[in-house]
Design a protein around this motif. Structure first.
Motif, PDB file in Angstrom:
ATOM      1  N   MET A  27      -1.438   0.528  17.754  1.00 21.53           N
ATOM      2  CA  MET A  27      -0.421  -0.128  18.719  1.00 21.53           C
ATOM      3  C   MET A  27      -0.605  -1.495  18.473  1.00 21.53           C
ATOM      4  O   MET A  27       0.374  -2.193  18.402  1.00 21.53           O
ATOM      5  CB  MET A  27      -0.874   0.211  20.113  1.00 21.53           C
ATOM      6  CG  MET A  27      -0.211   1.711  20.397  1.00 21.53           C
ATOM      7  SD  MET A  27      -0.638   2.222  22.236  1.00 21.53           S
ATOM      8  CE  MET A  27      -2.386   2.079  22.374  1.00 21.53           C
ATOM      9  N   LEU A  28      -1.848  -2.144  18.306  1.00 20.66           N
ATOM     10  CA  LEU A  28      -2.127  -3.420  18.354  1.00 20.66           C
ATOM     11  C   LEU A  28      -1.468  -4.031  17.067  1.00 20.66           C
ATOM     12  O   LEU A  28      -0.934  -4.993  17.194  1.00 20.66           O
ATOM     13  CB  LEU A  28      -3.676  -3.811  18.188  1.00 20.66           C
ATOM     14  CG  LEU A  28      -4.030  -5.243  18.208  1.00 20.66           C
ATOM     15  CD1 LEU A  28      -3.859  -5.767  19.391  1.00 20.66           C
ATOM     16  CD2 LEU A  28      -5.585  -5.084  17.959  1.00 20.66           C
ATOM     17  N   PHE A  29      -1.479  -3.509  16.025  1.00 19.47           N
ATOM     18  CA  PHE A  29      -1.272  -3.940  14.746  1.00 19.47           C
ATOM     19  C   PHE A  29       0.508  -3.848  14.807  1.00 19.47           C
ATOM     20  O   PHE A  29       1.037  -4.681  14.358  1.00 19.47           O
ATOM     21  CB  PHE A  29      -1.444  -3.360  13.386  1.00 19.47           C
ATOM     22  CG  PHE A  29      -2.896  -3.343  13.261  1.00 19.47           C
ATOM     23  CD1 PHE A  29      -3.227  -4.390  13.481  1.00 19.47           C
ATOM     24  CD2 PHE A  29      -3.686  -2.211  12.581  1.00 19.47           C
ATOM     25  CE1 PHE A  29      -4.823  -4.651  13.172  1.00 19.47           C
ATOM     26  CE2 PHE A  29      -5.056  -2.546  12.140  1.00 19.47           C
ATOM     27  CZ  PHE A  29      -5.742  -3.689  12.546  1.00 19.47           C
ATOM     28  N   PHE A  38       6.832  -5.231   6.240  1.00 21.76           N
ATOM     29  CA  PHE A  38       6.188  -4.790   5.194  1.00 21.76           C
ATOM     30  C   PHE A  38       4.617  -4.867   5.629  1.00 21.76           C
ATOM     31  O   PHE A  38       3.926  -3.984   5.176  1.00 21.76           O
ATOM     32  CB  PHE A  38       6.567  -5.125   3.833  1.00 21.76           C
ATOM     33  CG  PHE A  38       7.927  -4.816   3.626  1.00 21.76           C
ATOM     34  CD1 PHE A  38       8.201  -3.409   3.264  1.00 21.76           C
ATOM     35  CD2 PHE A  38       9.029  -5.436   3.690  1.00 21.76           C
ATOM     36  CE1 PHE A  38       9.607  -2.987   3.033  1.00 21.76           C
ATOM     37  CE2 PHE A  38      10.220  -5.110   3.386  1.00 21.76           C
ATOM     38  CZ  PHE A  38      10.808  -4.059   2.891  1.00 21.76           C
ATOM     39  N   LEU A  39       4.102  -5.843   6.044  1.00 17.12           N
ATOM     40  CA  LEU A  39       2.830  -6.108   6.405  1.00 17.12           C
ATOM     41  C   LEU A  39       2.368  -4.959   7.511  1.00 17.12           C
ATOM     42  O   LEU A  39       1.363  -4.379   7.297  1.00 17.12           O
ATOM     43  CB  LEU A  39       2.606  -7.550   6.946  1.00 17.12           C
ATOM     44  CG  LEU A  39       1.198  -7.716   7.517  1.00 17.12           C
ATOM     45  CD1 LEU A  39       0.333  -7.571   6.610  1.00 17.12           C
ATOM     46  CD2 LEU A  39       1.152  -9.369   7.981  1.00 17.12           C
ATOM     47  N   VAL A  43      -0.887  -2.541   6.976  1.00 17.31           N
ATOM     48  CA  VAL A  43      -1.821  -2.326   7.914  1.00 17.31           C
ATOM     49  C   VAL A  43      -2.067  -0.877   8.680  1.00 17.31           C
ATOM     50  O   VAL A  43      -2.794  -0.414   8.618  1.00 17.31           O
ATOM     51  CB  VAL A  43      -1.582  -3.224   8.683  1.00 17.31           C
ATOM     52  CG1 VAL A  43      -2.768  -3.332   9.916  1.00 17.31           C
ATOM     53  CG2 VAL A  43      -1.583  -4.753   8.134  1.00 17.31           C
ATOM     54  N   ILE A  44      -0.747  -0.551   9.100  1.00 16.51           N
ATOM     55  CA  ILE A  44      -0.744   0.749   9.837  1.00 16.51           C
ATOM     56  C   ILE A  44      -0.862   1.868   8.918  1.00 16.51           C
ATOM     57  O   ILE A  44      -1.709   2.869   9.263  1.00 16.51           O
ATOM     58  CB  ILE A  44       0.565   1.023  10.730  1.00 16.51           C
ATOM     59  CG1 ILE A  44       0.666  -0.024  11.819  1.00 16.51           C
ATOM     60  CG2 ILE A  44       0.467   2.456  11.338  1.00 16.51           C
ATOM     61  CD1 ILE A  44       1.870   0.033  12.774  1.00 16.51           C
ATOM     62  N   GLY A  45      -0.576   1.714   7.587  1.00 13.44           N
ATOM     63  CA  GLY A  45      -0.805   2.626   6.644  1.00 13.44           C
ATOM     64  C   GLY A  45      -1.989   2.968   6.399  1.00 13.44           C
ATOM     65  O   GLY A  45      -2.696   4.004   6.016  1.00 13.44           O
ATOM     66  N   PRO A  95      12.423   0.012  12.167  1.00 17.10           N
ATOM     67  CA  PRO A  95      11.481  -0.556  11.298  1.00 17.10           C
ATOM     68  C   PRO A  95      10.522   0.574  10.579  1.00 17.10           C
ATOM     69  O   PRO A  95      10.508   1.629  11.071  1.00 17.10           O
ATOM     70  CB  PRO A  95      10.631  -1.262  12.121  1.00 17.10           C
ATOM     71  CG  PRO A  95      10.549  -0.864  13.339  1.00 17.10           C
ATOM     72  CD  PRO A  95      12.047  -0.290  13.608  1.00 17.10           C
ATOM     73  N   LEU A  96      10.260   0.401   9.257  1.00 21.35           N
ATOM     74  CA  LEU A  96       9.676   1.629   8.341  1.00 21.35           C
ATOM     75  C   LEU A  96       8.462   1.852   8.852  1.00 21.35           C
ATOM     76  O   LEU A  96       8.096   3.151   8.829  1.00 21.35           O
ATOM     77  CB  LEU A  96       9.575   0.856   6.979  1.00 21.35           C
ATOM     78  CG  LEU A  96       9.136   1.754   5.976  1.00 21.35           C
ATOM     79  CD1 LEU A  96      10.091   3.032   5.820  1.00 21.35           C
ATOM     80  CD2 LEU A  96       8.957   0.917   4.483  1.00 21.35           C
TER      81      LEU A  96
END
Length: 123
Positions: A27-29, A38-39, A43-45, A95-96
């Motif tokens: 959630m934070l990211f 894309f960032l 990061v979530i990836g 969003p992706l």
């Protein structure tokens, strides 16, 4: 015997804390980096990979994929009909990174339920 039980309970609580941290970071990211799709996806990836590697469960992976697909499809339908919209979208009005957020949500719920079950929480 008591010491062994205490260690088991301590490990289950460590797992619950990991799961909570997994959810909070997801959630934070998303909140911090949503403008850079894309960032945020990258990061979530990483958070997703860390969780899936730690859990080492084929069922969790299936739940991750199932949740990601159904949640994302639901979001696509909702945004298509104007229920809500995203200010930064790059994939069919969403969003992706949302795919990963939905997958993380499913994996988090499943793994946390397992930990509570191991702690002895029943109906």
């Amino acid at each position: 015997m008591k010491n062994k039980l205490q260690k088991k309970i301590c490990q289950e609580w460590k797992n619950i804390i990991f799961n909570a941290l997994f959810a909070v970071l997801t959630m934070l990211f998303a909140v911090l980096f949503y403008e850079n799709i894309f960032l945020t996806t990258a990061v979530i990836g990483v958070v997703s990979l860390v969780g899936l590697i730690k859990w080492k469960s084929k069922l969790t992976l299936v739940i991750f994929i199932f949740s990601a697909l159904l949640g994302t499809i639901g979001e696509m339908i909702a945004t298509n009909y104007g229920v809500w919209e995203y200010s930064f979208a790059n994939f069919v009005n969403i969003p992706l990174w949302l795919f990963l957020v939905w997958g993380n949500a499913g994996a988090f719920i499943y793994q946390t339920a397992l930990e509570f079950k191991r702690l002895g929480v029943k109906k």
